[in-house]
Write an enzyme that holds these catalytic residues in place. Structure first.
Site, mmCIF file in Angstrom:
data_model
loop_
_atom_site.group_PDB
_atom_site.id
_atom_site.type_symbol
_atom_site.label_atom_id
_atom_site.label_comp_id
_atom_site.label_asym_id
_atom_site.label_seq_id
_atom_site.Cartn_x
_atom_site.Cartn_y
_atom_site.Cartn_z
ATOM 1 C CG ASP A 22 -2.118 1.070 1.084
ATOM 2 O OD1 ASP A 22 -3.122 0.573 1.018
ATOM 3 O OD2 ASP A 22 -1.781 2.276 1.075
ATOM 4 C CG HIS B 186 -8.617 -2.925 -2.460
ATOM 5 N ND1 HIS B 186 -9.443 -2.193 -3.382
ATOM 6 C CD2 HIS B 186 -8.567 -2.110 -1.330
ATOM 7 C CE1 HIS B 186 -10.059 -1.147 -2.753
ATOM 8 N NE2 HIS B 186 -9.383 -1.058 -1.631
HETATM 9 P P1 5GP Z 1 -9.755 1.156 0.486
HETATM 10 O O1 5GP Z 1 -10.180 2.548 1.300
HETATM 11 O O2 5GP Z 1 -10.476 1.547 -1.095
HETATM 12 O O3 5GP Z 1 -10.259 -0.113 1.033
HETATM 13 O O4 5GP Z 1 -8.325 1.214 0.318
HETATM 14 C C1 5GP Z 1 -7.588 1.591 -0.771
HETATM 15 C C2 5GP Z 1 -6.061 1.719 -0.594
HETATM 16 O O5 5GP Z 1 -5.481 1.855 -1.617
HETATM 17 C C3 5GP Z 1 -5.737 2.772 0.476
HETATM 18 O O6 5GP Z 1 -5.111 2.108 1.627
HETATM 19 C C4 5GP Z 1 -4.681 3.592 -0.365
HETATM 20 O O7 5GP Z 1 -3.602 3.975 0.390
HETATM 21 C C5 5GP Z 1 -3.932 2.780 -1.400
HETATM 22 N N1 5GP Z 1 -3.781 3.018 -2.550
HETATM 23 C C6 5GP Z 1 -4.508 4.187 -3.404
HETATM 24 N N2 5GP Z 1 -3.650 4.588 -4.569
HETATM 25 C C7 5GP Z 1 -2.703 3.812 -4.344
HETATM 26 C C8 5GP Z 1 -1.562 3.675 -5.472
HETATM 27 O O8 5GP Z 1 -1.567 4.354 -6.322
HETATM 28 N N3 5GP Z 1 -0.874 2.551 -5.284
HETATM 29 C C9 5GP Z 1 -0.852 2.092 -4.099
HETATM 30 N N4 5GP Z 1 0.391 1.127 -3.915
HETATM 31 N N5 5GP Z 1 -1.890 1.830 -3.163
HETATM 32 C C10 5GP Z 1 -2.567 2.968 -3.581
#
Ligand code: 5GP
Length: 125
Positions: free
Chosen positions: A39, A110
């Site tokens: 992440d 994810h």
């Molecule tokens: P959600 O809130 O959708 O469950 O989590 C999305 C996750 O994706 C977050 O923890 C955020 O830090 C991660 N994330 C967002 N954009 C990117 C990216 O461009 N690369 C990576 N490696 N992680 C990302």
């Protein structure tokens, strides 16, 4: 902003671009079912995301639409990644945020793997 989980799959989401290799990631593992990478804003000493290789908006979309072999393969791959990270001994936490109330931000399923420390409270807020 959290996503609307009923939206159609958006090919331009950030994880679709990572899957296509259009933007880089810090890769942990890849197989026919998944890509796993660190992440970008880790919330634990180990914070890895595992995404399926397929156009699935959310956990709901995946469990309703994906073929059984994909569901089984993907879940097995999450286990593979936890063992590669060597978090299986001390233990770890898995999380899937789904839709608006789940505060899902990226519209491609994810699974978060959190590890490297003791966790206590189930839903910190
Ligand atoms: P959600 O809130 O959708 O469950 O989590 C999305 C996750 O994706 C977050 O923890 C955020 O830090 C991660 N994330 C967002 N954009 C990117 C990216 O461009 N690369 C990576 N490696 N992680 C990302």
């Amino acid at each position: 902003m959290p996503i609307d989980p009923r939206q159609p799959y958006d090919d331009s989401n950030i994880f679709a671009k990572i899957l296509r290799g259009e933007i880089p990631c810090n890769k942990v593992h890849e197989d026919e079912f998944c890509l796993a990478f660190h992440d970008i804003r880790p919330q634990a000493p180990i914070h890895v995301l595992v995404i399926p290789k397929g156009a699935y908006v959310s956990w709901d979309d995946f469990t309703a639409q994906a073929p059984d072999a994909m569901i089984a393969g993907f879940i097995r791959s999450v286990g593979t990644v936890t063992r590669l990270l060597e978090v299986d001994g001390p233990g770890y936490r898995l999380m899937v945020n789904m839709g608006t109330f789940g505060h899902q931000e990226v519209p491609h399923l994810h699974v978060h793997i959190f590890g490297g420390r003791q966790f206590y409270q189930m839903i910190p807020d």
